[in-house]
Motif scaffolding. Structure first.
Motif, short mmCIF file in Angstrom:
data_model
loop_
_atom_site.label_atom_id
_atom_site.label_comp_id
_atom_site.label_asym_id
_atom_site.label_seq_id
_atom_site.Cartn_x
_atom_site.Cartn_y
_atom_site.Cartn_z
N PHE B 47 0.97 -2.61 40.58
CA PHE B 47 1.65 -1.38 40.17
C PHE B 47 1.48 -1.15 38.67
O PHE B 47 1.10 -0.07 38.22
CB PHE B 47 3.14 -1.43 40.52
CG PHE B 47 3.94 -0.34 39.87
CD1 PHE B 47 3.87 0.96 40.35
CD2 PHE B 47 4.72 -0.60 38.75
CE1 PHE B 47 4.56 1.98 39.73
CE2 PHE B 47 5.42 0.41 38.12
CZ PHE B 47 5.33 1.71 38.61
N VAL B 48 1.73 -2.20 37.88
CA VAL B 48 1.59 -2.07 36.42
C VAL B 48 0.15 -1.75 36.04
O VAL B 48 -0.12 -0.89 35.20
CB VAL B 48 2.08 -3.35 35.71
CG1 VAL B 48 1.83 -3.26 34.22
CG2 VAL B 48 3.53 -3.61 35.99
N LEU B 49 -0.79 -2.41 36.73
CA LEU B 49 -2.20 -2.20 36.44
C LEU B 49 -2.60 -0.76 36.71
O LEU B 49 -3.22 -0.09 35.87
CB LEU B 49 -3.04 -3.16 37.29
CG LEU B 49 -4.56 -3.09 37.12
CD1 LEU B 49 -4.94 -3.49 35.71
CD2 LEU B 49 -5.25 -4.01 38.10
N ILE B 50 -2.22 -0.24 37.89
CA ILE B 50 -2.62 1.12 38.26
C ILE B 50 -1.97 2.13 37.32
O ILE B 50 -2.66 3.00 36.76
CB ILE B 50 -2.24 1.40 39.73
CG1 ILE B 50 -3.05 0.51 40.67
CG2 ILE B 50 -2.48 2.88 40.08
CD1 ILE B 50 -2.56 0.46 42.09
N SER B 51 -0.65 2.01 37.08
CA SER B 51 0.01 3.01 36.23
C SER B 51 -0.56 2.99 34.82
O SER B 51 -0.80 4.03 34.23
CB SER B 51 1.51 2.78 36.15
OG SER B 51 1.97 1.99 37.18
N SER B 52 -0.78 1.77 34.27
CA SER B 52 -1.23 1.76 32.88
C SER B 52 -2.69 2.21 32.77
O SER B 52 -3.06 2.85 31.80
CB SER B 52 -1.00 0.40 32.23
OG SER B 52 -1.45 -0.61 33.07
N GLU B 53 -3.51 1.91 33.79
CA GLU B 53 -4.90 2.41 33.73
C GLU B 53 -4.92 3.93 33.78
O GLU B 53 -5.72 4.57 33.08
CB GLU B 53 -5.75 1.82 34.86
CG GLU B 53 -6.35 0.48 34.47
CD GLU B 53 -7.67 0.18 35.17
OE1 GLU B 53 -8.54 1.05 35.26
OE2 GLU B 53 -7.83 -0.97 35.66
N ILE B 54 -4.04 4.54 34.60
CA ILE B 54 -3.99 6.00 34.67
C ILE B 54 -3.61 6.56 33.30
O ILE B 54 -4.31 7.41 32.74
CB ILE B 54 -2.99 6.47 35.74
CG1 ILE B 54 -3.49 6.09 37.14
CG2 ILE B 54 -2.77 7.98 35.66
CD1 ILE B 54 -2.51 6.38 38.24
N VAL B 55 -2.51 6.05 32.73
CA VAL B 55 -2.03 6.59 31.46
C VAL B 55 -3.08 6.38 30.37
O VAL B 55 -3.40 7.30 29.61
CB VAL B 55 -0.69 5.93 31.08
CG1 VAL B 55 -0.30 6.33 29.67
CG2 VAL B 55 0.39 6.35 32.05
N ASN B 122 -13.63 5.02 30.77
CA ASN B 122 -13.98 5.79 31.95
C ASN B 122 -12.93 6.84 32.30
O ASN B 122 -11.78 6.70 31.90
CB ASN B 122 -14.17 4.83 33.14
CG ASN B 122 -15.41 3.98 32.99
OD1 ASN B 122 -16.52 4.48 32.98
ND2 ASN B 122 -15.22 2.69 32.79
N PRO B 123 -13.34 7.90 33.04
CA PRO B 123 -12.38 8.95 33.41
C PRO B 123 -11.31 8.46 34.40
O PRO B 123 -11.45 7.37 34.99
CB PRO B 123 -13.27 10.02 34.05
CG PRO B 123 -14.51 9.31 34.46
CD PRO B 123 -14.70 8.21 33.47
N VAL B 124 -10.29 9.28 34.59
CA VAL B 124 -9.12 8.86 35.37
C VAL B 124 -9.47 8.44 36.79
O VAL B 124 -9.05 7.37 37.24
CB VAL B 124 -8.09 10.01 35.43
CG1 VAL B 124 -6.86 9.56 36.20
CG2 VAL B 124 -7.69 10.42 34.04
N HIS B 125 -10.27 9.26 37.50
CA HIS B 125 -10.49 8.92 38.91
C HIS B 125 -11.20 7.58 39.07
O HIS B 125 -10.89 6.80 39.96
CB HIS B 125 -11.24 10.06 39.64
CG HIS B 125 -12.56 10.40 39.05
ND1 HIS B 125 -12.69 11.14 37.89
CD2 HIS B 125 -13.83 10.10 39.44
CE1 HIS B 125 -13.98 11.27 37.61
NE2 HIS B 125 -14.69 10.64 38.52
N ARG B 126 -12.14 7.29 38.16
CA ARG B 126 -12.81 5.98 38.26
C ARG B 126 -11.85 4.85 37.89
O ARG B 126 -11.90 3.77 38.47
CB ARG B 126 -14.04 5.95 37.36
CG ARG B 126 -15.22 6.71 37.94
CD ARG B 126 -16.48 6.46 37.16
NE ARG B 126 -16.87 5.05 37.20
CZ ARG B 126 -17.82 4.54 36.42
NH1 ARG B 126 -18.43 5.30 35.55
NH2 ARG B 126 -18.13 3.26 36.52
N SER B 127 -10.96 5.11 36.91
CA SER B 127 -9.99 4.08 36.53
C SER B 127 -9.05 3.76 37.69
O SER B 127 -8.68 2.60 37.90
CB SER B 127 -9.17 4.54 35.33
OG SER B 127 -10.02 4.76 34.24
#
Lengths: 195, 200
Positions: B47-55, B122-127
């Motif tokens: 969860f932390v990984l996904i949220s922080s990669e998006i931000v 990298n852009p959001v969707h790839r992240s």
């Protein structure tokens, strides 16, 4: 503050609850920079230094800012900022004061920020409700425990060069297995001090 | 689309965060004494990984290069605080057994490593694809390790009795020594498989 209590905290952090082998804190540098005794020792020294400073700084911030203004939810953010800036500060300080020491420790200093033993130690201080002096000793003991573990594994890995390790176990796996055996040995200390 | 699947698949095996890149060792060793703890830790970290990669992939252009590492850590620390309070409120048992290792997600080198090497470039969707792959990879690694340790150490999986009451529990497996040795052997086995696949 009695001497016996100081020794109690020291003995418990260095041997009984060794940060690396008993609490799994600081495994990354333990695996990453433990190929030789010499570099292990430098890493341990730098970590001990930062840990002692961190324990003092985070105790002050926790007591006089976070608890005084009732802001416990800022603890993680505040502590990690303290650690990151302290590491930066220590790096600049050593660079100016002792270029020789800076050369030895230089590359390890930035790595210390993400050493979870430091943040783990800082977070255990409020959990244990230590006072200022106890926190300092706790931080110092944690650093000494880390140094002990990383120097021991460094020595073992130097010896390992003369043995025939299967290709698939070279590097991290064999180090982990060695650490497991060392952790078993450290279990022998577990009855030493009851906290 | 092909690129996204490639980003996603990377974390599952080829660049597996635990067994290949040897990242995030502290929680891996510390909380895998039972399968439920391993799963919870894997999900919390994901969860932390996904949220922080998006931000971070959204704001990467706003962050000056010199202060990027402290900024990343601050963003990560915010999500970790959120996770910690969420676990304490809704899953107090799990929060108690993970204790110190929830806040220590902040300094999990896997998370910071992905921000530095992927999300900041990298852009959001790839992240998102990368974070999902790495998160699932990390979680399955933790679950496999904790199932082995719980089965041998307590004769159960996810708290359910498997080996019966006559099984003599290997307490060693739940203790620190068992954690190191099990992980060492697992990494060795994965290395062996990869060597066989690439060699001949």
């Amino acid at each position: 503050m009695e001497l016996s209590q100081i020794l109690l905290i020291l003995g418990s952090t260095v041997l009984v609850n060794n940060f690396v082998l008993m609490q799994f804190l600081g495994i990354c540098p333990f695996l990453g920079v433990s190929r030789q005794v010499e570099t292990s020792f430098s890493m341990g020294l730098a970590t001990t230094f930062v840990m002692t400073m961190t324990s003092a700084a985070t105790w002050l911030i926790n007591t006089f800012i976070l608890e005084a203004f009732n802001l416990p939810f800022l603890r993680y953010v505040a502590f990690i900022i303290v650690i990151a800036s302290l590491v930066q500060f220590v790096e600049m300080f050593i660079k100016n004061m002792s270029p020789v020491l800076y050369k030895t420790l230089g590359i390890f200093l930035p790595l210390i920020t993400t050493n979870c033993a430091i943040l783990g130690m800082a977070l255990q201080i409020p959990m244990n409700e230590f006072n200022f002096i106890e926190s300092l000793i706790f931080g110092f003991g944690a650093g000494v425990g880390f140094t002990l573990a990383i120097v021991l594994i460094g020595g073992l890995r130097e010896q390992l060069r003369f043995s025939d390790v299967p290709e698939s176990l070279q590097g991290a796996p064999i180090t982990l297995i060695l650490a497991g055996i060392m952790a078993m040995a450290f279990m022998g200390f577990s009855g030493l001090i009851a906290m | 689309m092909y690129q996204l699947i490639k980003d996603f698949k990377q974390g599952l095996w080829e660049e597996h965060p635990l067994f290949v890149m040897i990242l995030g060792m502290c929680p891996t060793l510390a909380v895998t004494n039972t399968a439920i703890n391993g799963l919870a830790m894997g999900l919390a970290t994901s969860f932390v990984l996904i949220s922080s990669e998006i931000v971070i992939s959204l704001v990467k252009k706003l962050i000056p290069n010199d202060v990027r590492i402290p900024s990343f850590i601050l963003i990560i620390a915010t999500f970790v605080t959120f996770t910690d309070y969420f676990l304490k409120a809704f899953l107090p048992d799990i929060a108690a057994s993970l204790s110190l290792f929830v806040p220590l997600i902040v300094v999990n080198c896997l998370i910071l490593g992905r921000q530095e090497s992927f999300a900041s470039q990298n852009p959001v969707h790839r992240s998102i694809a990368d974070a999902l792959g790495m998160g699932i990879g990390f979680t399955w690694g933790l679950v496999v390790l904790s199932i082995i340790r719980e089965l041998l150490g307590m004769g159960s999986i996810f708290g359910a009795e498997i080996l019966g009451t006559g099984y003599r529990q290997m307490i060693f497996m739940i203790l620190p020594g068992g954690a190191f040795i099990t992980l060492g052997i697992l990494v060795g086995i994965i290395n062996l498989i990869n060597l066989k696949r690439s060699g001949n």
